[in-house]
Design a protein around this motif. Structure first.
Motif, PDB file in Angstrom:
ATOM      1  N   UNK A   2    -100.383   5.396   9.625  1.00  8.88           N
ATOM      2  CA  UNK A   2    -100.561   3.964   9.391  1.00  8.88           C
ATOM      3  C   UNK A   2     -99.338   3.212   9.930  1.00  8.88           C
ATOM      4  N   UNK A   3     -99.567   2.159  10.707  1.00 13.92           N
ATOM      5  CA  UNK A   3     -98.441   1.387  11.258  1.00 13.92           C
ATOM      6  C   UNK A   3     -97.747   0.556  10.183  1.00 13.92           C
ATOM      7  N   UNK A   4     -96.591   0.037  10.523  1.00 11.23           N
ATOM      8  CA  UNK A   4     -95.829  -0.804   9.599  1.00 11.23           C
ATOM      9  C   UNK A   4     -96.526  -2.143   9.424  1.00 11.23           C
ATOM     10  N   UNK A   5     -96.134  -2.853   8.355  1.00  6.19           N
ATOM     11  CA  UNK A   5     -96.765  -4.140   8.046  1.00  6.19           C
ATOM     12  C   UNK A   5     -96.617  -5.136   9.187  1.00  6.19           C
ATOM     13  N   UNK A   6     -95.442  -5.165   9.808  1.00  5.50           N
ATOM     14  CA  UNK A   6     -95.186  -6.125  10.880  1.00  5.50           C
ATOM     15  C   UNK A   6     -96.118  -5.895  12.066  1.00  5.50           C
ATOM     16  N   UNK A   7     -96.363  -4.614  12.388  1.00  5.10           N
ATOM     17  CA  UNK A   7     -97.249  -4.291  13.505  1.00  5.10           C
ATOM     18  C   UNK A   7     -98.701  -4.577  13.147  1.00  5.10           C
ATOM     19  N   UNK A   8     -99.055  -4.338  11.896  1.00  5.62           N
ATOM     20  CA  UNK A   8    -100.417  -4.604  11.436  1.00  5.62           C
ATOM     21  C   UNK A   8    -100.751  -6.087  11.508  1.00  5.62           C
ATOM     22  N   UNK A   9     -99.791  -6.923  11.146  1.00  7.56           N
ATOM     23  CA  UNK A   9    -100.008  -8.376  11.120  1.00  7.56           C
ATOM     24  C   UNK A   9    -100.368  -8.902  12.511  1.00  7.56           C
ATOM     25  N   UNK A  10     -99.855  -8.235  13.549  1.00 12.41           N
ATOM     26  CA  UNK A  10    -100.145  -8.675  14.914  1.00 12.41           C
ATOM     27  C   UNK A  10    -101.616  -8.490  15.285  1.00 12.41           C
ATOM     28  N   UNK A  33    -107.040 -18.952  -1.238  1.00  8.67           N
ATOM     29  CA  UNK A  33    -107.833 -17.747  -1.014  1.00  8.67           C
ATOM     30  C   UNK A  33    -107.596 -17.271   0.416  1.00  8.67           C
ATOM     31  N   UNK A  34    -107.302 -15.978   0.576  1.00 10.81           N
ATOM     32  CA  UNK A  34    -106.997 -15.431   1.899  1.00 10.81           C
ATOM     33  C   UNK A  34    -107.989 -14.324   2.221  1.00 10.81           C
ATOM     34  N   UNK A  35    -108.559 -14.376   3.426  1.00  6.25           N
ATOM     35  CA  UNK A  35    -109.449 -13.323   3.909  1.00  6.25           C
ATOM     36  C   UNK A  35    -108.816 -12.712   5.149  1.00  6.25           C
ATOM     37  N   UNK A  36    -108.604 -11.399   5.096  1.00  7.26           N
ATOM     38  CA  UNK A  36    -108.013 -10.665   6.215  1.00  7.26           C
ATOM     39  C   UNK A  36    -109.147 -10.037   7.009  1.00  7.26           C
ATOM     40  N   UNK A  37    -109.121 -10.185   8.324  1.00  9.94           N
ATOM     41  CA  UNK A  37    -110.146  -9.602   9.188  1.00  9.94           C
ATOM     42  C   UNK A  37    -109.455  -8.658  10.167  1.00  9.94           C
ATOM     43  N   UNK A  38    -109.896  -7.396  10.169  1.00  9.91           N
ATOM     44  CA  UNK A  38    -109.286  -6.359  10.998  1.00  9.91           C
ATOM     45  C   UNK A  38    -110.383  -5.642  11.773  1.00  9.91           C
ATOM     46  N   UNK A  39    -110.277  -5.628  13.096  1.00 11.15           N
ATOM     47  CA  UNK A  39    -111.255  -4.949  13.930  1.00 11.15           C
ATOM     48  C   UNK A  39    -110.761  -3.540  14.224  1.00 11.15           C
ATOM     49  N   UNK A  40    -111.516  -2.546  13.750  1.00  9.32           N
ATOM     50  CA  UNK A  40    -111.109  -1.148  13.918  1.00  9.32           C
ATOM     51  C   UNK A  40    -111.192  -0.684  15.371  1.00  9.32           C
ATOM     52  N   UNK A  41    -112.249  -1.108  16.081  1.00  8.27           N
ATOM     53  CA  UNK A  41    -112.454  -0.620  17.442  1.00  8.27           C
ATOM     54  C   UNK A  41    -111.408  -1.136  18.418  1.00  8.27           C
ATOM     55  N   UNK A  42    -110.918  -2.353  18.208  1.00  9.82           N
ATOM     56  CA  UNK A  42    -109.932  -2.933  19.117  1.00  9.82           C
ATOM     57  C   UNK A  42    -108.501  -2.559  18.744  1.00  9.82           C
ATOM     58  N   UNK A  43    -108.347  -1.841  17.642  1.00  9.29           N
ATOM     59  CA  UNK A  43    -107.001  -1.480  17.192  1.00  9.29           C
ATOM     60  C   UNK A  43    -106.368  -0.456  18.127  1.00  9.29           C
ATOM     61  N   UNK A  44    -105.100  -0.660  18.433  1.00  3.25           N
ATOM     62  CA  UNK A  44    -104.399   0.254  19.336  1.00  3.25           C
ATOM     63  C   UNK A  44    -103.616   1.323  18.573  1.00  3.25           C
ATOM     64  N   UNK A  45    -103.628   1.250  17.240  1.00  9.70           N
ATOM     65  CA  UNK A  45    -102.833   2.180  16.439  1.00  9.70           C
ATOM     66  C   UNK A  45    -103.496   3.547  16.274  1.00  9.70           C
ATOM     67  N   UNK A  46    -104.810   3.580  16.308  1.00  6.17           N
ATOM     68  CA  UNK A  46    -105.531   4.804  15.955  1.00  6.17           C
ATOM     69  C   UNK A  46    -106.130   5.473  17.182  1.00  6.17           C
ATOM     70  N   UNK A  47    -106.221   6.809  17.104  1.00  7.24           N
ATOM     71  CA  UNK A  47    -106.874   7.571  18.162  1.00  7.24           C
ATOM     72  C   UNK A  47    -108.389   7.452  17.994  1.00  7.24           C
ATOM     73  N   UNK A  48    -109.127   7.959  18.983  1.00  6.38           N
ATOM     74  CA  UNK A  48    -110.589   7.881  18.915  1.00  6.38           C
ATOM     75  C   UNK A  48    -111.140   8.669  17.730  1.00  6.38           C
ATOM     76  N   UNK A  49    -110.533   9.824  17.434  1.00 13.22           N
ATOM     77  CA  UNK A  49    -110.994  10.632  16.298  1.00 13.22           C
ATOM     78  C   UNK A  49    -110.767   9.881  14.982  1.00 13.22           C
ATOM     79  N   UNK A  50    -109.598   9.238  14.878  1.00 13.92           N
ATOM     80  CA  UNK A  50    -109.292   8.482  13.664  1.00 13.92           C
ATOM     81  C   UNK A  50    -110.233   7.285  13.516  1.00 13.92           C
ATOM     82  N   UNK A  89    -105.197  -3.464   2.646  1.00 10.12           N
ATOM     83  CA  UNK A  89    -105.591  -2.867   3.922  1.00 10.12           C
ATOM     84  C   UNK A  89    -104.868  -1.551   4.162  1.00 10.12           C
ATOM     85  N   UNK A  90    -103.551  -1.529   3.947  1.00 11.53           N
ATOM     86  CA  UNK A  90    -102.795  -0.286   4.174  1.00 11.53           C
ATOM     87  C   UNK A  90    -103.260   0.811   3.223  1.00 11.53           C
ATOM     88  N   UNK A  91    -103.510   0.451   1.948  1.00 10.72           N
ATOM     89  CA  UNK A  91    -104.001   1.453   0.981  1.00 10.72           C
ATOM     90  C   UNK A  91    -105.365   1.983   1.395  1.00 10.72           C
TER      91      UNK A  91
END
Length: 136
Positions: A2-10, A33-50, A89-91
């Protein structure tokens, strides 16, 4: 990993809106009220298997485009709610990426088997002694 918070925010986007609940007149003015939206497919942190593992495990939480939505409105402060969404998100990602060890079945020790059989024979003899003597 899992990447650091600063990298995740980007890689995430935040949406804010007015939240309900306690706060009085403050609720009508402030978008806490805050809604966080994270796209898994466009993420550069994870490998294809992950990514495939995350897609399988988080399938019920993803929308049609593959976005993961996390909402927080517990606090009156927008900043605290933003930090809570990042923490959630990190959890969630760490729990989803954990692979459980395969359980190795072990044999039952001979001493345990003997003890169980002895206890069975003792209780059966107790119950046998309780019976009335037969007229044999």
């Amino acid at each position: 990993m899992i990447p650091a918070k600063e990298e995740l925010i980007k890689e995430v986007t935040f949406k804010t809106s007015r939240s309900g609940g306690k706060g009085g007149q403050n609720v009508n003015k402030v978008s806490s009220k805050v809604e966080l939206i994270f796209n898994l497919q466009q993420s550069s942190f994870f490998t294809d298997e992950e990514k495939t593992l995350l897609n399988e495990r988080l399938a019920n939480r993803l929308d049609i485009e593959g976005n993961l939505h996390i909402v927080s409105q517990e606090d009156r402060s927008q900043l605290l709610n933003k930090q809570r969404t990042i923490l959630k998100l990190t959890n969630l990602l760490t729990k989803s990426l954990q692979v459980q060890k395969k359980r190795k079945p072990t044999k039952i020790p001979k001493g345990v088997i003997e003890k169980r059989l002895n206890n069975k024979s003792i209780t059966s003899s107790k119950k046998e002694n309780r019976k009335k003597p037969g007229l044999d």
